[in-house]
Design a protein around this motif. Sequence first.
Motif, short mmCIF file in Angstrom:
data_model
loop_
_atom_site.label_atom_id
_atom_site.label_comp_id
_atom_site.label_asym_id
_atom_site.label_seq_id
_atom_site.Cartn_x
_atom_site.Cartn_y
_atom_site.Cartn_z
N LEU A 1 -62.16 56.26 110.49
CA LEU A 1 -63.54 55.86 110.17
C LEU A 1 -63.79 55.79 108.68
N MET A 2 -63.33 56.78 107.94
CA MET A 2 -63.66 56.84 106.52
C MET A 2 -62.85 55.85 105.67
N SER A 3 -61.87 55.18 106.27
CA SER A 3 -61.15 54.14 105.53
C SER A 3 -61.65 52.74 105.91
N GLY A 4 -62.65 52.68 106.77
CA GLY A 4 -63.21 51.39 107.18
C GLY A 4 -64.23 50.86 106.19
N GLN A 5 -64.52 49.60 106.29
CA GLN A 5 -65.45 48.94 105.37
C GLN A 5 -66.86 49.53 105.45
N TRP A 6 -67.32 49.84 106.65
CA TRP A 6 -68.67 50.37 106.81
C TRP A 6 -68.86 51.66 106.01
N ALA A 7 -67.92 52.59 106.13
CA ALA A 7 -68.04 53.87 105.41
C ALA A 7 -68.04 53.63 103.90
N PHE A 8 -67.20 52.73 103.43
CA PHE A 8 -67.14 52.45 102.00
C PHE A 8 -68.45 51.83 101.52
N GLU A 9 -68.99 50.87 102.28
CA GLU A 9 -70.27 50.26 101.90
C GLU A 9 -71.39 51.27 101.88
N GLN A 10 -71.40 52.21 102.84
CA GLN A 10 -72.43 53.24 102.87
C GLN A 10 -72.35 54.13 101.64
N SER A 11 -71.15 54.50 101.24
CA SER A 11 -71.02 55.39 100.09
C SER A 11 -71.38 54.68 98.80
N VAL A 12 -71.05 53.41 98.68
CA VAL A 12 -71.38 52.66 97.47
C VAL A 12 -72.87 52.39 97.40
N SER A 13 -73.48 52.06 98.54
CA SER A 13 -74.90 51.72 98.52
C SER A 13 -75.80 52.93 98.43
N SER A 14 -75.32 54.12 98.88
CA SER A 14 -76.20 55.28 98.89
C SER A 14 -75.99 56.22 97.72
N SER A 15 -75.01 55.96 96.88
CA SER A 15 -74.78 56.83 95.72
C SER A 15 -73.97 56.08 94.68
N CYS A 16 -73.77 56.74 93.57
CA CYS A 16 -72.99 56.13 92.49
C CYS A 16 -71.51 56.35 92.74
N LEU A 17 -70.74 55.31 92.63
CA LEU A 17 -69.29 55.43 92.72
C LEU A 17 -68.82 55.90 91.35
N ILE A 18 -68.23 57.09 91.29
CA ILE A 18 -67.93 57.66 89.98
C ILE A 18 -66.47 57.60 89.58
N ALA A 19 -65.57 57.45 90.55
CA ALA A 19 -64.17 57.46 90.18
C ALA A 19 -63.32 56.88 91.29
N ILE A 20 -62.16 56.41 90.91
CA ILE A 20 -61.14 56.03 91.89
C ILE A 20 -59.94 56.91 91.61
N GLN A 21 -59.51 57.63 92.62
CA GLN A 21 -58.37 58.53 92.47
C GLN A 21 -57.14 57.81 93.01
N VAL A 22 -56.10 57.75 92.21
CA VAL A 22 -54.87 57.09 92.63
C VAL A 22 -53.83 58.16 92.93
N VAL A 23 -53.33 58.15 94.18
CA VAL A 23 -52.27 59.06 94.59
C VAL A 23 -51.21 58.19 95.25
N ASP A 24 -50.06 58.11 94.64
CA ASP A 24 -49.00 57.19 95.07
C ASP A 24 -49.58 55.79 95.13
N THR A 25 -49.58 55.18 96.33
CA THR A 25 -50.14 53.84 96.45
C THR A 25 -51.43 53.88 97.26
N LYS A 26 -52.06 55.04 97.37
CA LYS A 26 -53.28 55.17 98.15
C LYS A 26 -54.45 55.40 97.21
N PHE A 27 -55.54 54.67 97.44
CA PHE A 27 -56.71 54.77 96.61
C PHE A 27 -57.81 55.44 97.41
N THR A 28 -58.52 56.38 96.80
CA THR A 28 -59.61 57.06 97.49
C THR A 28 -60.87 56.93 96.65
N ALA A 29 -61.92 56.40 97.26
CA ALA A 29 -63.20 56.29 96.55
C ALA A 29 -63.89 57.65 96.61
N LEU A 30 -64.32 58.14 95.45
CA LEU A 30 -65.02 59.40 95.37
C LEU A 30 -66.46 59.12 95.03
#
Length: 155
Positions: free
Chosen positions: A124-153
Motif C-alpha cells: 500500500l505505501m509504495s502505491g501512487q495513492w499513498a504517495f499523492e496523499q503524503s505529498v498533498s497533505s504535508s511537505c515533502l522534505i527529503a528523498i532517502q536513497v538506499v541501494d536502488t530503492k527510493f523512499t519519500a519521507l
Amino acid sequence: MAFQLAEFLYSREQMSAAKIDDLLAIMAAMYDKDLPFHSHKDMYDTIDATTHGDSPWQSFSVTYSGAMPDGEPPSWMTAEYDVWYRDPKVVLEHQLANPDFKGEIDYAAKVVVDEDGKREVCDLMSGQWAFEQSVSSSCLIAIQVVDTKFTALRT
C-alpha cells in the motif's frame, strides 16, 4: 506444532477447506499420534478462539433501506445481514504494540524502483495513492536513497 501448521495452511498457502481436510486425513493415516486439528473447521475454530490482546468480536445487523422496485423485490433487498467485526482501533493498537511487527510497518509513502529505474508497487505505501496523499497533505522534505530503492519521507 499447531500454530505452525495453522499459519502454514491458512496464511501462507491459503489452502481450501477441502484440501485441509484431505491433508489432515493423510496425516492421520501416516502418524499414530493425535493431530493438532481434526478438520478445517476445528482449525478455523482454534484460530478464531486465539486471543492476542482483548479485541472481541462484535456484530450488528443491516437491511437494505433504498427504494424498492415495483412487484416482487429481489431477496437481497428484504434480507437481514449480520456484519461481524473487531474494533479496528483496538486491533490497530494491538498490532502496533506487537513486537512481531517491529520494523515491518511503513509509516510514510515510499517509491520503490528496480535496477532499471522502473517503479515497483509492492504494498500500500509504495502505491501512487499513498504517495499523492503524503505529498498533498504535508511537505515533502527529503528523498532517502538506499541501494536502488527510493523512499519519500514526510513530516
